[in-house]
Write a protein that holds these residues in place. Structure first.
Motif, PDB file in Angstrom:
ATOM      1  N   VAL A  34      76.970  34.370  87.203  1.00 36.33           N
ATOM      2  CA  VAL A  34      78.044  35.512  87.187  1.00 36.33           C
ATOM      3  C   VAL A  34      78.650  35.796  88.339  1.00 36.33           C
ATOM      4  CG1 VAL A  34      76.870  36.324  85.214  1.00 36.33           C
ATOM      5  CG2 VAL A  34      76.178  37.258  87.615  1.00 36.33           C
ATOM      6  N   LEU A  35      79.861  36.298  88.288  1.00 37.81           N
ATOM      7  CA  LEU A  35      80.358  36.938  89.240  1.00 37.81           C
ATOM      8  C   LEU A  35      80.559  38.339  88.842  1.00 37.81           C
ATOM      9  CD1 LEU A  35      82.134  37.219  91.738  1.00 37.81           C
ATOM     10  CD2 LEU A  35      84.244  37.011  90.318  1.00 37.81           C
ATOM     11  N   TYR A  36      79.673  39.379  89.809  1.00 39.41           N
ATOM     12  CA  TYR A  36      79.416  40.766  89.621  1.00 39.41           C
ATOM     13  C   TYR A  36      80.382  41.336  90.323  1.00 39.41           C
ATOM     14  CZ  TYR A  36      77.581  45.441  89.284  1.00 39.41           C
ATOM     15  OH  TYR A  36      77.251  46.689  89.084  1.00 39.41           O
ATOM     16  N   THR A  37      81.330  42.065  89.893  1.00 38.24           N
ATOM     17  CA  THR A  37      81.983  43.154  90.465  1.00 38.24           C
ATOM     18  C   THR A  37      81.832  44.691  90.423  1.00 38.24           C
ATOM     19  OG1 THR A  37      83.941  41.445  90.365  1.00 38.24           O
ATOM     20  CG2 THR A  37      84.785  43.616  90.843  1.00 38.24           C
ATOM     21  N   GLY A  38      81.553  45.132  91.554  1.00 41.05           N
ATOM     22  CA  GLY A  38      81.199  46.436  91.491  1.00 41.05           C
ATOM     23  C   GLY A  38      82.165  47.512  91.186  1.00 41.05           C
ATOM     24  N   LYS A  39      81.819  48.818  90.893  1.00 41.16           N
ATOM     25  CA  LYS A  39      83.004  50.010  90.905  1.00 41.16           C
ATOM     26  C   LYS A  39      84.021  49.957  92.168  1.00 41.16           C
ATOM     27  CE  LYS A  39      79.603  53.491  91.797  1.00 41.16           C
ATOM     28  NZ  LYS A  39      79.031  54.517  91.343  1.00 41.16           N
TER      29      LYS A  39
ATOM     30  N   VAL B  81      81.353  44.581  80.650  1.00 37.32           N
ATOM     31  CA  VAL B  81      81.812  45.839  81.308  1.00 37.32           C
ATOM     32  C   VAL B  81      81.015  46.935  81.227  1.00 37.32           C
ATOM     33  CG1 VAL B  81      84.012  47.570  81.140  1.00 37.32           C
ATOM     34  CG2 VAL B  81      84.409  45.021  80.924  1.00 37.32           C
ATOM     35  N   PHE B  82      80.739  47.759  82.334  1.00 31.22           N
ATOM     36  CA  PHE B  82      79.668  48.724  82.439  1.00 31.22           C
ATOM     37  C   PHE B  82      80.471  50.014  82.373  1.00 31.22           C
ATOM     38  CE2 PHE B  82      77.980  44.858  84.206  1.00 31.22           C
ATOM     39  CZ  PHE B  82      76.512  44.840  83.665  1.00 31.22           C
ATOM     40  N   ALA B  83      79.656  51.184  82.225  1.00 30.62           N
ATOM     41  CA  ALA B  83      80.335  52.456  81.955  1.00 30.62           C
ATOM     42  C   ALA B  83      80.875  52.854  83.175  1.00 30.62           C
ATOM     43  CB  ALA B  83      79.260  53.513  81.572  1.00 30.62           C
ATOM     44  N   ASP B  84      80.447  52.525  84.497  1.00 30.70           N
ATOM     45  CA  ASP B  84      80.972  52.900  85.585  1.00 30.70           C
ATOM     46  C   ASP B  84      82.291  51.988  86.295  1.00 30.70           C
ATOM     47  OD1 ASP B  84      79.610  50.617  86.710  1.00 30.70           O
ATOM     48  OD2 ASP B  84      78.376  51.342  88.060  1.00 30.70           O
ATOM     49  N   GLY B  85      82.600  51.039  85.277  1.00 32.91           N
ATOM     50  CA  GLY B  85      83.796  50.316  85.822  1.00 32.91           C
ATOM     51  C   GLY B  85      83.346  48.788  86.359  1.00 32.91           C
ATOM     52  N   ALA B  86      81.985  48.597  86.808  1.00 34.01           N
ATOM     53  CA  ALA B  86      81.744  47.410  87.214  1.00 34.01           C
ATOM     54  C   ALA B  86      81.883  46.494  86.083  1.00 34.01           C
ATOM     55  CB  ALA B  86      80.370  47.438  87.711  1.00 34.01           C
ATOM     56  N   THR B  87      81.750  45.118  86.400  1.00 30.90           N
ATOM     57  CA  THR B  87      82.130  43.942  85.564  1.00 30.90           C
ATOM     58  C   THR B  87      81.016  42.762  85.820  1.00 30.90           C
ATOM     59  OG1 THR B  87      83.967  42.937  86.677  1.00 30.90           O
ATOM     60  CG2 THR B  87      84.462  44.463  85.050  1.00 30.90           C
ATOM     61  N   ARG B  88      80.780  41.976  84.919  1.00 27.77           N
ATOM     62  CA  ARG B  88      80.096  40.758  85.337  1.00 27.77           C
ATOM     63  C   ARG B  88      80.701  39.734  84.349  1.00 27.77           C
ATOM     64  NH1 ARG B  88      73.613  40.650  84.188  1.00 27.77           N
ATOM     65  NH2 ARG B  88      74.193  39.483  82.317  1.00 27.77           N
TER      66      ARG B  88
ATOM     67  N   PHE C 152      70.676  37.263  93.616  1.00 33.77           N
ATOM     68  CA  PHE C 152      71.628  38.381  93.382  1.00 33.77           C
ATOM     69  C   PHE C 152      72.817  38.413  94.240  1.00 33.77           C
ATOM     70  CE2 PHE C 152      67.494  39.468  91.314  1.00 33.77           C
ATOM     71  CZ  PHE C 152      68.113  40.019  90.190  1.00 33.77           C
ATOM     72  N   GLY C 153      72.603  37.525  95.238  1.00 33.09           N
ATOM     73  CA  GLY C 153      73.871  37.568  96.024  1.00 33.09           C
ATOM     74  C   GLY C 153      74.319  38.423  96.911  1.00 33.09           C
ATOM     75  N   GLY C 154      73.201  39.449  97.230  1.00 30.41           N
ATOM     76  CA  GLY C 154      73.577  40.554  98.026  1.00 30.41           C
ATOM     77  C   GLY C 154      73.968  41.864  97.138  1.00 30.41           C
ATOM     78  N   GLY C 155      74.078  41.561  95.910  1.00 27.83           N
ATOM     79  CA  GLY C 155      74.623  42.584  94.983  1.00 27.83           C
ATOM     80  C   GLY C 155      73.506  43.472  94.484  1.00 27.83           C
ATOM     81  N   PRO C 156      73.730  44.323  93.387  1.00 31.04           N
ATOM     82  CA  PRO C 156      72.662  45.068  92.816  1.00 31.04           C
ATOM     83  C   PRO C 156      71.424  44.257  92.248  1.00 31.04           C
ATOM     84  CG  PRO C 156      74.895  45.704  92.134  1.00 31.04           C
ATOM     85  CD  PRO C 156      75.086  44.688  93.029  1.00 31.04           C
ATOM     86  N   LYS C 157      70.331  44.720  92.357  1.00 35.42           N
ATOM     87  CA  LYS C 157      68.967  43.895  91.832  1.00 35.42           C
ATOM     88  C   LYS C 157      68.391  44.563  90.929  1.00 35.42           C
ATOM     89  CE  LYS C 157      65.147  41.270  93.576  1.00 35.42           C
ATOM     90  NZ  LYS C 157      64.539  41.123  94.612  1.00 35.42           N
ATOM     91  N   MET C 158      68.476  43.929  89.591  1.00 35.37           N
ATOM     92  CA  MET C 158      67.941  44.657  88.507  1.00 35.37           C
ATOM     93  C   MET C 158      66.344  44.755  88.741  1.00 35.37           C
ATOM     94  SD  MET C 158      69.686  43.248  85.100  1.00 35.37           S
ATOM     95  CE  MET C 158      69.998  41.570  85.919  1.00 35.37           C
ATOM     96  N   GLN C 159      65.564  45.769  88.523  1.00 32.77           N
ATOM     97  CA  GLN C 159      64.099  45.957  88.758  1.00 32.77           C
ATOM     98  C   GLN C 159      63.421  44.945  87.516  1.00 32.77           C
ATOM     99  OE1 GLN C 159      62.497  49.490  89.033  1.00 32.77           O
ATOM    100  NE2 GLN C 159      63.751  50.261  90.715  1.00 32.77           N
TER     101      GLN C 159
ATOM    102  N   GLY D 195      84.745  47.600  93.717  1.00 34.09           N
ATOM    103  CA  GLY D 195      85.658  46.043  93.964  1.00 34.09           C
ATOM    104  C   GLY D 195      84.811  45.165  94.758  1.00 34.09           C
ATOM    105  N   LYS D 196      83.685  45.205  95.338  1.00 36.13           N
ATOM    106  CA  LYS D 196      83.004  44.205  95.868  1.00 36.13           C
ATOM    107  C   LYS D 196      82.425  43.229  95.084  1.00 36.13           C
ATOM    108  CE  LYS D 196      81.459  47.022 100.122  1.00 36.13           C
ATOM    109  NZ  LYS D 196      80.424  47.350 100.724  1.00 36.13           N
TER     110      LYS D 196
END
Length: 160
Positions: free
Chosen positions: A139-144, A115-122, A46-53, A146-147
């Motif tokens: 993937v490149l995950y970009t959180g709401k 594109v997720f509801a909170d503005g994050a993208t993958r 997950f590259g330090g990003g959000p990890k789905m359960q 900007g990280k």
């Protein structure tokens, strides 16, 4: 004369065959239908990003003109999200049914965009591995906020 006519027929056959083969390959499905795929937590990064359960998707149809997929995902906070998506594999973003504010698009080469509801993208690339039992999504995950996080998600086929 007979020799020239034979070469002409052969040349026409080769040219037509060269045009038909890519069309036939493009018409092949990318993922087995139906098939169900589950996220492999141990092999994913997950590259330090959000990890789905957990994350499971079921492919109901997979043709260039129509992809139909059901998703059941439990996010990092424990919230379960059930949704579905149907559309052509042309990269065009379409909304997910059951997930307000989310959209998804994928092209025939497996390039996907979320594109997720909170503005994050993958944004990434999906591929079926040679074993035909593993799907890899880079993937490149970009959180709401900007990280950005580079992620490698591995899915195992669970239905066979």
């Amino acid at each position: 004369m007979k020799m020239r006519a034979g070469w002409r027929v052969l040349a026409v056959g080769v040219v037509c065959g060269a045009m038909v083969c890519p069309a036939m390959l493009a018409a092949k499905t990318k993922l087995p239908v139906p098939s169900t795929w589950e996220l492999d937590q141990l092999r994913s990064d997950f590259g330090g990003g959000p990890k789905m359960q957990s994350d499971v998707f079921t492919v109901n149809e997979d043709k260039p003109a129509m992809l139909s997929v059901d998703f059941v995902m439990v996010d990092d906070s424990g919230k379960t999200v059930k949704s579905s998506w149907s559309g052509p594999q042309n990269g065009r973003m379409l909304p997910l049914t059951g997930s307000s504010g989310m959209s998804f698009g994928i092209d025939k080469d497996g390039n996907e965009h979320w594109v997720f509801a909170d503005g994050a993208t993958r944004v990434g690339k999906m591929s079926l591995e040679k074993d035909k039992r593993t799907v890899l999504v880079r993937v490149l995950y970009t959180g709401k906020d900007g990280k950005q996080y580079n992620q490698v998600l591995m899915y195992n086929r669970t239905d066979q």
